[in-house]
Design a protein around this motif. Structure first.
Motif, short mmCIF file in Angstrom:
data_model
loop_
_atom_site.label_atom_id
_atom_site.label_comp_id
_atom_site.label_asym_id
_atom_site.label_seq_id
_atom_site.Cartn_x
_atom_site.Cartn_y
_atom_site.Cartn_z
N ARG A 163 0.81 -1.22 0.00
CA ARG A 163 0.00 0.00 0.00
C ARG A 163 0.85 1.27 0.00
O ARG A 163 0.50 2.25 -0.65
CB ARG A 163 -0.98 0.00 1.15
CG ARG A 163 -0.35 0.11 2.52
CD ARG A 163 -1.40 -0.06 3.62
NE ARG A 163 -0.81 0.04 4.94
CZ ARG A 163 -0.15 -0.93 5.55
NH1 ARG A 163 0.01 -2.09 4.94
NH2 ARG A 163 0.37 -0.75 6.75
N GLU A 164 1.98 1.27 0.71
CA GLU A 164 2.83 2.46 0.74
C GLU A 164 3.47 2.70 -0.62
O GLU A 164 3.61 3.83 -1.07
CB GLU A 164 3.90 2.33 1.82
CG GLU A 164 3.36 2.46 3.23
CD GLU A 164 2.62 3.77 3.48
OE1 GLU A 164 3.11 4.83 3.04
OE2 GLU A 164 1.54 3.73 4.10
N ARG A 213 0.81 4.19 -2.76
CA ARG A 213 0.59 5.59 -2.35
C ARG A 213 1.69 6.48 -2.96
O ARG A 213 1.41 7.51 -3.54
CB ARG A 213 0.58 5.70 -0.83
CG ARG A 213 0.40 7.12 -0.31
CD ARG A 213 0.46 7.17 1.19
NE ARG A 213 -0.59 6.39 1.84
CZ ARG A 213 -1.81 6.88 2.11
NH1 ARG A 213 -2.11 8.10 1.81
NH2 ARG A 213 -2.71 6.11 2.70
N LYS A 214 2.93 6.06 -2.84
CA LYS A 214 4.05 6.86 -3.36
C LYS A 214 4.01 6.94 -4.88
O LYS A 214 4.32 7.98 -5.46
CB LYS A 214 5.37 6.30 -2.88
CG LYS A 214 5.58 6.55 -1.40
CD LYS A 214 6.93 6.08 -0.96
CE LYS A 214 6.95 6.03 0.53
NZ LYS A 214 7.65 6.82 1.31
N GLU A 234 1.24 9.50 -5.63
CA GLU A 234 1.54 10.86 -5.19
C GLU A 234 2.73 11.46 -5.93
O GLU A 234 2.84 12.67 -6.04
CB GLU A 234 1.75 10.90 -3.68
CG GLU A 234 0.46 10.70 -2.91
CD GLU A 234 0.64 10.73 -1.41
OE1 GLU A 234 1.78 10.71 -0.92
OE2 GLU A 234 -0.40 10.77 -0.73
N GLU A 288 -3.09 13.49 -4.40
CA GLU A 288 -2.87 13.14 -3.00
C GLU A 288 -3.85 12.05 -2.63
O GLU A 288 -5.05 12.18 -2.85
CB GLU A 288 -3.11 14.38 -2.13
CG GLU A 288 -2.89 14.13 -0.66
CD GLU A 288 -3.22 15.37 0.17
OE1 GLU A 288 -3.43 15.18 1.37
OE2 GLU A 288 -3.28 16.47 -0.38
N VAL A 289 -3.33 10.97 -2.09
CA VAL A 289 -4.18 9.84 -1.71
C VAL A 289 -4.84 10.15 -0.38
O VAL A 289 -4.19 10.40 0.62
CB VAL A 289 -3.35 8.53 -1.61
CG1 VAL A 289 -4.22 7.38 -1.15
CG2 VAL A 289 -2.71 8.22 -2.94
N ILE A 330 -7.43 4.54 0.88
CA ILE A 330 -7.30 3.30 0.09
C ILE A 330 -8.02 2.19 0.85
O ILE A 330 -7.76 1.97 2.03
CB ILE A 330 -5.83 2.88 -0.12
CG1 ILE A 330 -5.05 3.97 -0.84
CG2 ILE A 330 -5.76 1.59 -0.91
CD1 ILE A 330 -3.58 3.64 -1.02
N ILE A 374 -9.69 3.69 -4.31
CA ILE A 374 -8.73 4.74 -3.96
C ILE A 374 -9.43 6.08 -4.18
O ILE A 374 -9.97 6.35 -5.26
CB ILE A 374 -7.48 4.67 -4.84
CG1 ILE A 374 -6.81 3.29 -4.68
CG2 ILE A 374 -6.52 5.78 -4.48
CD1 ILE A 374 -5.66 3.05 -5.61
N LEU A 400 -8.83 10.10 -4.26
CA LEU A 400 -7.73 11.03 -4.48
C LEU A 400 -8.22 12.47 -4.41
O LEU A 400 -9.38 12.76 -4.74
CB LEU A 400 -7.11 10.81 -5.87
CG LEU A 400 -6.57 9.42 -6.17
CD1 LEU A 400 -6.17 9.35 -7.64
CD2 LEU A 400 -5.39 9.09 -5.30
#
Length: 167
Positions: free
Chosen positions: A125-126, A129-130, A133, A147-148, A151, A159, A161
């Motif tokens: 998930r990270e 996200r990255k 973003e 920008e998330v 999730i 997701i 945003l």
């Protein structure tokens, strides 16, 4: 050596005749009882064999159902769809087609999640996200960053945003 002449005495003759008749009668009784026991045991064995066949068939049915349910559960525990939603597109007056294009490009970027199990998707998930973003989107000659906000992982990854102008 001589055998004593007991065959001439009537009492001994009755005794030996009684033994012979008793032996024959006891042998008949033994055969009758043994036959009854054998019939009873063979019926019991036959019933047990039938029960074993029924239980094996039932076990086979249960195992097939169990395997089918496991396959369905395994499918349910895989990511089957990705939904991306931009929640504040009105703020920058983006038309629905532009929003749709941005959402589709994000879906393309994270399409590797499809057909992955939920646990693997959740652990990454990270990274997701990255990846989202760090992406800069160009629309109407302006650059936007994403920008998330949220999730949600299940068979569908949802997701949400927020979009903002890039610096």
């Amino acid at each position: 050596m001589r055998i004593p002449p007991y065959y001439r005495q009537a009492s001994w003759q009755r005794f030996f005749a009684g033994m012979a008749i008793g032996g024959v009668i006891s042998w008949c009784i033994f055969l009758y009882i043994f036959g009854e026991w054998q019939e009873e045991y063979s019926m019991k064995i036959e019933k047990q064999e039938e029960d074993i066949r029924d239980l094996k068939n039932e076990k086979k049915i249960w195992q097939e159902d169990y395997n089918e349910i496991n396959k369905k559960n395994k499918e349910l525990l895989m990511v089957q769809e990705i939904n991306v939603k931009i929640t504040n597109s009105e703020k920058y007056k983006l038309d629905s087609y532009t929003v749709f294009e941005i959402e589709e490009s994000i879906k393309e970027d994270i399409s590797v999640l499809l057909a992955k199990d939920i646990d693997t998707a959740y652990k990454s998930r990270e990274l997701i996200r990255k990846a989202i973003e760090n992406k800069t989107v160009k629309a109407h000659e302006k650059r936007y960053e994403l920008e998330v906000r949220e999730i949600v992982f299940y068979t569908k990854v949802s997701i949400q945003l927020h979009i903002k102008l890039a610096d």
